[in-house]
Write an enzyme that holds these catalytic residues in place. Sequence first.
Site, short mmCIF file in Angstrom:
data_model
loop_
_atom_site.label_atom_id
_atom_site.label_comp_id
_atom_site.label_asym_id
_atom_site.label_seq_id
_atom_site.Cartn_x
_atom_site.Cartn_y
_atom_site.Cartn_z
N LYS A 170 -0.83 -4.07 6.39
CA LYS A 170 -1.07 -2.84 5.62
C LYS A 170 -0.96 -3.13 4.13
CE LYS A 170 0.20 -0.13 9.60
NZ LYS A 170 1.21 0.55 10.41
N GLN A 177 7.29 2.61 9.35
CA GLN A 177 6.74 1.88 10.49
C GLN A 177 7.45 2.27 11.79
OE1 GLN A 177 4.00 -0.21 10.53
NE2 GLN A 177 4.27 -0.27 12.74
N ASP A 204 0.21 8.65 6.78
CA ASP A 204 0.11 8.07 8.12
C ASP A 204 -0.05 9.20 9.17
OD1 ASP A 204 0.04 5.81 9.74
OD2 ASP A 204 2.20 5.85 10.14
#
Length: 281
Positions: free
Chosen positions: A53, A97, A120
């Site tokens: 990422k 994450q 996200d």
Amino acid sequence: MTIILSGKDLAFQAEEDFKKRVSLIKNNSGIVPVLATILVGNDPASETYVKMKGNACERIGMKSIKIELPQETSTSDLLKTINNLNDNEEVSGILLQHPTPSQIDERLCFDAIKINKDVDGVTSLGFGKMTMLEKAYGSCTPYGIMRLLEHYKIPLSGKHAVVVGRSPILGKPMAMMLLNANATVTICHSKTEDLPSIISKADIVVGAVGIPKFIKSEWIKDESVVIDAGYHPEKCGDIDLEGVISRSSAYTPVPGGVGPMTINTLIMQTLESCENQLSLN
Ligand code: NAP
């Protein structure tokens, strides 16, 4: 003719556009969009994803701030980190994450991310807004799949879509996005009875199970659209693709299908967040 839904190709094309938009922001305001990534613990797969990422940000000229916290981090310490990033005006988007270590209340931490930095698409509020067709960043894997289906002009309206998996970041938002696109959606999970018969009626099958080659090719009818969200170290997904590729109308290869679209959607939404902050769009 079978269409290959190449996330790799679409992500590559999209990055060319993102580079121009990042340059425009820099030239107009001197600002560089920033994605803050938070990695808790040292799970090797998560480390790789966070690195990928960060690399994607660099490729298009954005900055990434990488925060690494120890395995034993508490929920309250993680919340402090998230709140600091919420308050940091330089940060356009926050990625926590998944999965976090078991002592962490992951849902509480996801929901602490400010909605305008939830690039996200993991917050409950964002999920609710998306479901209600309000403006919100989409959960990156399902939204990446929707972008792929749209790019390749795959008809969804009135089609029977079967989503296998109901996780908060994948199966559930996938089902809602397909429903919002007027598909008739069936959601399956570990307690579903007679999965093969449900899958055999699907025009669109989405595999989001987390078990290598779990969905058998013989369960899938001819001319279906086959979407495999899984990715396993043995370089296969959640669907036994080999036996169905030639009979499908379209399919996502593994690798090179869904995976590149997840990261691409994350950086796209970070860029959008920065543009929104600057009211450029
Ligand atoms: P997850 O949280 O483990 O969820 C798995 C889902 O599959 C659950 O809803 C579970 O049902 C269901 N399931 C498990 N066994 C089943 C069975 N025997 N029959 C039917 N359903 C079953 O996984 P996830 O995070 O959603 O990820 C799913 C897959 O997508 C994984 O392969 C993962 O690697 C991949 N993934 C890829 C990306 C990407 O960027 N390409 C991103 C995220 C995830 P219950 O709810 O009943 O337990």
